[in-house]
Design a protein around this motif. Structure first.
Motif, short mmCIF file in Angstrom:
data_model
loop_
_atom_site.label_atom_id
_atom_site.label_comp_id
_atom_site.label_asym_id
_atom_site.label_seq_id
_atom_site.Cartn_x
_atom_site.Cartn_y
_atom_site.Cartn_z
N GLN A 1 0.82 -1.20 0.00
CA GLN A 1 0.00 0.00 0.00
C GLN A 1 0.86 1.26 0.00
OE1 GLN A 1 -2.74 -0.43 3.34
NE2 GLN A 1 -4.30 -1.21 1.92
N THR A 2 0.29 2.31 -0.50
CA THR A 2 0.95 3.62 -0.49
C THR A 2 1.40 3.97 0.92
OG1 THR A 2 -0.45 4.35 -2.33
CG2 THR A 2 0.68 6.05 -1.06
N GLY A 3 2.64 4.42 1.01
CA GLY A 3 3.19 4.76 2.32
C GLY A 3 3.88 3.61 3.01
N GLY A 4 3.77 2.44 2.44
CA GLY A 4 4.37 1.26 3.05
C GLY A 4 5.85 1.12 2.76
N THR A 5 6.39 0.00 3.25
CA THR A 5 7.82 -0.30 3.12
C THR A 5 8.00 -1.66 2.49
OG1 THR A 5 8.45 1.05 5.04
CG2 THR A 5 9.95 -0.74 4.43
N LEU A 6 9.05 -1.78 1.69
CA LEU A 6 9.35 -3.06 1.05
C LEU A 6 10.86 -3.23 1.03
CD1 LEU A 6 7.53 -5.23 -0.25
CD2 LEU A 6 8.15 -4.25 -2.47
N ARG A 7 11.31 -4.45 1.23
CA ARG A 7 12.73 -4.73 1.13
C ARG A 7 12.95 -5.79 0.06
NH1 ARG A 7 17.10 -6.95 5.58
NH2 ARG A 7 15.99 -8.91 5.22
N LYS B 1 16.98 9.12 -2.86
CA LYS B 1 17.96 8.91 -1.80
C LYS B 1 17.40 9.14 -0.41
CE LYS B 1 20.10 13.48 -2.25
NZ LYS B 1 21.39 14.17 -2.51
N ASP B 2 16.31 9.84 -0.25
CA ASP B 2 15.74 10.04 1.08
C ASP B 2 14.79 8.92 1.48
OD1 ASP B 2 15.49 13.61 0.51
OD2 ASP B 2 17.12 12.41 1.37
N ARG B 3 14.46 8.04 0.56
CA ARG B 3 13.47 6.99 0.84
C ARG B 3 14.03 5.60 0.69
NH1 ARG B 3 9.27 6.33 -2.38
NH2 ARG B 3 10.16 7.34 -4.21
N VAL B 4 15.27 5.50 0.29
CA VAL B 4 15.84 4.20 -0.07
C VAL B 4 17.14 3.97 0.69
CG1 VAL B 4 17.04 3.03 -1.96
CG2 VAL B 4 14.80 4.03 -2.36
N THR B 5 17.35 2.72 1.09
CA THR B 5 18.61 2.34 1.72
C THR B 5 19.11 1.06 1.07
OG1 THR B 5 17.89 3.27 3.84
CG2 THR B 5 19.78 1.76 3.86
N LYS C 1 25.82 -13.67 3.65
CA LYS C 1 24.77 -14.25 2.81
C LYS C 1 24.94 -13.93 1.34
CE LYS C 1 21.28 -14.21 6.48
NZ LYS C 1 19.93 -13.73 6.88
N ASN C 2 25.98 -13.18 0.98
CA ASN C 2 26.17 -12.75 -0.41
C ASN C 2 24.89 -12.12 -0.96
OD1 ASN C 2 28.81 -13.58 -0.54
ND2 ASN C 2 28.36 -15.52 -1.53
N THR C 3 24.35 -11.21 -0.21
CA THR C 3 23.08 -10.60 -0.57
C THR C 3 23.15 -9.09 -0.39
OG1 THR C 3 21.85 -12.59 0.04
CG2 THR C 3 20.59 -10.56 -0.10
N VAL C 4 22.58 -8.40 -1.36
CA VAL C 4 22.44 -6.95 -1.30
C VAL C 4 20.96 -6.64 -1.17
CG1 VAL C 4 22.65 -4.80 -2.62
CG2 VAL C 4 24.53 -6.45 -2.60
N TYR C 5 20.62 -5.73 -0.27
CA TYR C 5 19.23 -5.39 -0.01
C TYR C 5 18.93 -3.97 -0.47
CZ TYR C 5 19.56 -9.41 3.09
OH TYR C 5 19.76 -10.67 3.60
N LEU C 6 17.68 -3.77 -0.84
CA LEU C 6 17.19 -2.43 -1.15
C LEU C 6 15.91 -2.23 -0.35
CD1 LEU C 6 17.65 0.09 -3.02
CD2 LEU C 6 15.80 -0.85 -4.41
N GLN C 7 15.98 -1.37 0.64
CA GLN C 7 14.79 -1.06 1.40
C GLN C 7 14.19 0.24 0.89
OE1 GLN C 7 14.48 -1.88 5.54
NE2 GLN C 7 13.38 0.01 5.99
N MET C 8 12.92 0.21 0.63
CA MET C 8 12.22 1.39 0.13
C MET C 8 11.12 1.77 1.11
SD MET C 8 11.96 0.47 -3.90
CE MET C 8 10.98 -1.01 -3.60
#
Length: 125
Positions: A13-19, A65-69, A76-83
């Motif tokens: 949903q709008t305003g939510g977070t996803l990784r 850049k203000d909403r993403v990490t 774990k050889n893993t790269v994450y993108l949190q939004m």
């Protein structure tokens, strides 16, 4: 060459977070970067963020850049993108890519030669 595979997409949903997660194979070249791109229907692919997996260099596109990490787990050889604070305009297919770009190309598709199949992210109210 470093192989990559994305996971973690879905509907939110709008305003939510996803990784999102990008599992990658072992690398030997310390110049290797893993980046996230996205492409919405009818639009060009655009870079979101990139991280050097041999070190700590991180780059973000100005528009997110203000909403993403972007982060990585070496074990774990893993790269994450949190939004965070997701918006409807974030709806797109998100791709992970690996390559050895020079600094000028870390946020450009041309800098990456190994791409995943993509994972769909849909943001709705």
């Amino acid at each position: 060459q470093v192989q990559v595979m994305e996971s973690g997409g879905g509907s939110v949903q709008t305003g939510g977070t996803l990784r999102l997660a990008c599992a990658h194979s072992q690398y030997t070249d310390r110049r290797t970067h893993v980046a996230w791109f996205r492409q919405a229907p009818g639009k060009q692919r655009e870079a979101i963020a990139s991280i050097g997996i041999g070190g700590t260099r991180i780059y973000y596109a100005d528009f997110v850049k203000d909403r993403v990490t972007i982060s990585q787990d070496h074990a774990k050889n893993t790269v994450y993108l949190q939004m965070d604070s997701l918006r409807s305009e974030d709806t797109a297919k998100y791709y992970c890519a690996a390559g050895t770009p020079t600094t000028n190309y870390v946020l450009m598709s041309i800098g990456y030669n190994n791409w995943g199949q993509g994972t769909q992210v849909t943001v709705s109210s």
